[in-house]
Write an enzyme that holds these catalytic residues in place. Structure first.
Site, PDB file in Angstrom:
ATOM      1  N   ARG A 107       0.845  -1.204   0.000  1.00 37.10           N
ATOM      2  CA  ARG A 107       0.000   0.000   0.000  1.00 37.10           C
ATOM      3  C   ARG A 107       0.879   1.252   0.000  1.00 37.10           C
ATOM      4  NH1 ARG A 107      -3.954  -2.169   4.663  1.00 37.10           N
ATOM      5  NH2 ARG A 107      -2.003  -3.208   5.225  1.00 37.10           N
ATOM      6  N   SER A 125       4.700 -17.393  14.854  1.00 39.17           N
ATOM      7  CA  SER A 125       3.443 -17.231  15.600  1.00 39.17           C
ATOM      8  C   SER A 125       3.313 -18.367  16.601  1.00 39.17           C
ATOM      9  CB  SER A 125       2.253 -17.308  14.633  1.00 39.17           C
ATOM     10  OG  SER A 125       1.021 -17.368  15.330  1.00 39.17           O
ATOM     11  N   TYR A 157      -3.074 -21.981   8.046  1.00 38.11           N
ATOM     12  CA  TYR A 157      -2.299 -20.877   8.637  1.00 38.11           C
ATOM     13  C   TYR A 157      -1.242 -21.456   9.580  1.00 38.11           C
ATOM     14  CZ  TYR A 157      -0.917 -16.745  11.240  1.00 38.11           C
ATOM     15  OH  TYR A 157      -0.160 -15.759  11.828  1.00 38.11           O
TER      16      TYR A 157
HETATM   17  P1  NDP Z   1      -1.282  -6.670   9.775  1.00 35.27           P
HETATM   18  O1  NDP Z   1      -2.383  -7.166   8.891  1.00 35.27           O
HETATM   19  O2  NDP Z   1      -1.545  -5.473  10.609  1.00 35.27           O
HETATM   20  O3  NDP Z   1       0.030  -6.409   8.877  1.00 35.27           O
HETATM   21  C1  NDP Z   1       0.409  -7.293   7.867  1.00 35.27           C
HETATM   22  C2  NDP Z   1       1.491  -6.647   7.022  1.00 35.27           C
HETATM   23  O4  NDP Z   1       1.916  -7.589   6.026  1.00 35.27           O
HETATM   24  C3  NDP Z   1       1.004  -5.414   6.298  1.00 35.27           C
HETATM   25  O5  NDP Z   1       1.978  -4.402   6.375  1.00 35.27           O
HETATM   26  C4  NDP Z   1       0.854  -5.879   4.855  1.00 35.27           C
HETATM   27  O6  NDP Z   1       1.180  -4.815   3.973  1.00 35.27           O
HETATM   28  C5  NDP Z   1       1.924  -6.968   4.757  1.00 35.27           C
HETATM   29  N1  NDP Z   1       1.592  -7.923   3.721  1.00 35.27           N
HETATM   30  C6  NDP Z   1       0.539  -8.791   3.691  1.00 35.27           C
HETATM   31  N2  NDP Z   1       0.515  -9.465   2.539  1.00 35.27           N
HETATM   32  C7  NDP Z   1       1.575  -9.027   1.803  1.00 35.27           C
HETATM   33  C8  NDP Z   1       2.064  -9.339   0.518  1.00 35.27           C
HETATM   34  N3  NDP Z   1       1.462 -10.239  -0.267  1.00 35.27           N
HETATM   35  N4  NDP Z   1       3.180  -8.696   0.079  1.00 35.27           N
HETATM   36  C9  NDP Z   1       3.783  -7.774   0.844  1.00 35.27           C
HETATM   37  N5  NDP Z   1       3.365  -7.429   2.084  1.00 35.27           N
HETATM   38  C10 NDP Z   1       2.263  -8.056   2.553  1.00 35.27           C
HETATM   39  O7  NDP Z   1      -0.858  -7.913  10.687  1.00 35.27           O
HETATM   40  P2  NDP Z   1       0.255  -8.103  11.828  1.00 35.27           P
HETATM   41  O8  NDP Z   1       1.069  -6.893  12.020  1.00 35.27           O
HETATM   42  O9  NDP Z   1      -0.427  -8.694  12.972  1.00 35.27           O
HETATM   43  O10 NDP Z   1       1.113  -9.260  11.138  1.00 35.27           O
HETATM   44  C11 NDP Z   1       2.521  -9.213  10.966  1.00 35.27           C
HETATM   45  C12 NDP Z   1       3.077 -10.623  11.128  1.00 35.27           C
HETATM   46  O11 NDP Z   1       2.835 -11.075  12.462  1.00 35.27           O
HETATM   47  C13 NDP Z   1       2.457 -11.661  10.205  1.00 35.27           C
HETATM   48  O12 NDP Z   1       3.472 -12.517   9.725  1.00 35.27           O
HETATM   49  C14 NDP Z   1       1.503 -12.424  11.130  1.00 35.27           C
HETATM   50  O13 NDP Z   1       1.279 -13.741  10.682  1.00 35.27           O
HETATM   51  C15 NDP Z   1       2.286 -12.379  12.414  1.00 35.27           C
HETATM   52  N6  NDP Z   1       1.531 -12.621  13.631  1.00 35.27           N
HETATM   53  C16 NDP Z   1       0.478 -11.818  13.977  1.00 35.27           C
HETATM   54  C17 NDP Z   1      -0.210 -12.072  15.142  1.00 35.27           C
HETATM   55  C18 NDP Z   1      -1.407 -11.287  15.579  1.00 35.27           C
HETATM   56  O14 NDP Z   1      -2.155 -11.753  16.458  1.00 35.27           O
HETATM   57  N7  NDP Z   1      -1.660 -10.094  15.005  1.00 35.27           N
HETATM   58  C19 NDP Z   1       0.203 -13.151  16.050  1.00 35.27           C
HETATM   59  C20 NDP Z   1       1.305 -13.935  15.569  1.00 35.27           C
HETATM   60  C21 NDP Z   1       1.952 -13.646  14.427  1.00 35.27           C
HETATM   61  P3  NDP Z   1       0.416  -4.461   2.613  1.00 35.27           P
HETATM   62  O15 NDP Z   1      -1.000  -4.927   2.750  1.00 35.27           O
HETATM   63  O16 NDP Z   1       0.566  -2.971   2.483  1.00 35.27           O
HETATM   64  O17 NDP Z   1       1.193  -5.189   1.586  1.00 35.27           O
HETATM   65  C1  8X3 Z   2      -1.699 -15.078  14.957  1.00 31.98           C
HETATM   66  C2  8X3 Z   2      -2.142 -15.639  16.261  1.00 31.98           C
HETATM   67  O1  8X3 Z   2      -3.568 -17.453  17.349  1.00 31.98           O
HETATM   68  O2  8X3 Z   2      -4.610 -16.098  15.605  1.00 31.98           O
HETATM   69  O3  8X3 Z   2      -0.677 -15.821  14.392  1.00 31.98           O
HETATM   70  O4  8X3 Z   2      -3.008 -17.764  15.037  1.00 31.98           O
HETATM   71  S1  8X3 Z   2      -3.390 -16.791  16.029  1.00 31.98           S
END
Ligand code: NDP
Ligand code: 8X3
Length: 251
Positions: A35, A138, A151
């Site tokens: 984005r 995660s 996932y």
């Molecule tokens: P968000 O949805 O807030 O952020 C996700 C980020 O990933 C965005 O900046 C998005 O940017 C980017 N992204 C997604 N798809 C693509 C793509 N195809 N190419 C490039 N960039 C991409 O989620 P989180 O901050 O929570 O997630 C970050 C990481 O943490 C992930 O790997 C998630 O699995 C992991 N995680 C999250 C948890 C939670 O509970 N929130 C718990 C455990 C792990 P854009 O759309 O601009 O490309």
């Molecule tokens: C994100 C946390 O528990 O939704 O990875 O999978 S959970």
């Protein structure tokens, strides 16, 4: 000026909070996402604090990944720290009715995208015999939960890749570690539930989830240890969360 960090998924959640903290701490930043408007806003916010370079690519597009990372300008071409953070869950459905498109998205982004970005950054780290890679896994990569299936598989793969990287890159002195969060309130659930924001909000109801700044703080701790210290694998949950499925809620 401190080290240069490349952060994927910097437009939201954990990646954005990490970019903001690292800017405060004087890291030079390469911020990635799809984005462009959000990347521009973030650059405008952080530029008074540090130098920022933006890279717009979809981690699924391997040509774009290599082209963008391969054409960084001189001041940003030495990457000290790679934070493999981009990723998301798509859907929460049982195996028998899960969508193939969701499965493709999770495996292509969370696993293959992480591999493409790493492969594009690694040659310079190997050549210099230095670097630090943080993989955002995660709790879903440590425990499988109902309907988590693909996932969880994608995050178990991140766990295996984290270990494999650490083993293979050991000979080059490159540090590798994973941070594995439990529930963090970001746009994660809005993406998982495809814009059903009411359902997404319910995920974090009745307890205090982690905030993206909590994970940013931990990532900063990991990358600021002395060189002889490598934090290999961390699981971080809200205090109210005992496992992937056990959360103490006061509703
Ligand atoms: P968000 O949805 O807030 O952020 C996700 C980020 O990933 C965005 O900046 C998005 O940017 C980017 N992204 C997604 N798809 C693509 C793509 N195809 N190419 C490039 N960039 C991409 O989620 P989180 O901050 O929570 O997630 C970050 C990481 O943490 C992930 O790997 C998630 O699995 C992991 N995680 C999250 C948890 C939670 O509970 N929130 C718990 C455990 C792990 P854009 O759309 O601009 O490309
Ligand atoms: C994100 C946390 O528990 O939704 O990875 O999978 S959970």
């Amino acid at each position: 000026m401190n080290k240069t960090a490349l952060i994927t998924g910097a437009t939201s959640g954990i990646g954005k909070a990490t970019a903001e903290l690292f800017a405060e701490k004087d890291f030079k930043l390469i911020l990635c996402g799809r984005r462009q408007d959000r990347l521009n806003d973030l650059k405008a916010d952080l530029e008074g604090k540090t130098e920022v370079h933006l890279l717009n690519f979809d981690v699924r597009n391997r040509n774009d990944v290599f082209e963008r990372i391969g054409s960084l300008p001189d001041g940003f071409s030495k990457i000290d720290i790679l934070i493999n953070n981009a990723g998301n869950a798509h859907g929460l459905d049982p195996m028998e009715s899960g969508s193939l498109d969701d499965w493709d998205a999770m495996l292509d982004i969370n696993v293959k995208g992480l591999l493409y970005v790493s492969k594009a950054v690694l040659p310079q780290m190997v050549k210099r015999k230095s670097g630090h890679i943080i993989n955002i896994g995660s709790i879903a990569g440590k425990e499988v939960y109902p309907k988590g299936n693909v996932y969880c598989a994608s995050k178990y793969a991140v766990d295996a890749i984290n270990q494999g990287m650490r083993i293979d890159l050991n000979q080059y002195g490159i540090r590798v570690g994973a941070v594995n969060p439990g529930a963090v309130e970001t746009e994660f659930s809005n993406v998982r539930f495809k814009g059903d924001d009411e359902r997404a909000d319910m995920v974090y109801k009745g307890f205090e989830p982690l905030h993206p700044e909590d994970i940013a703080d931990i990532i900063h701790f990991v990358v600021t240890r002395s060189y002889h210290v490598n934090i290999a694998d961390l699981v971080v949950t809200p205090t109210a969360q005992a496992s992937a499925t056990i959360v103490r809620r006061e509703l």
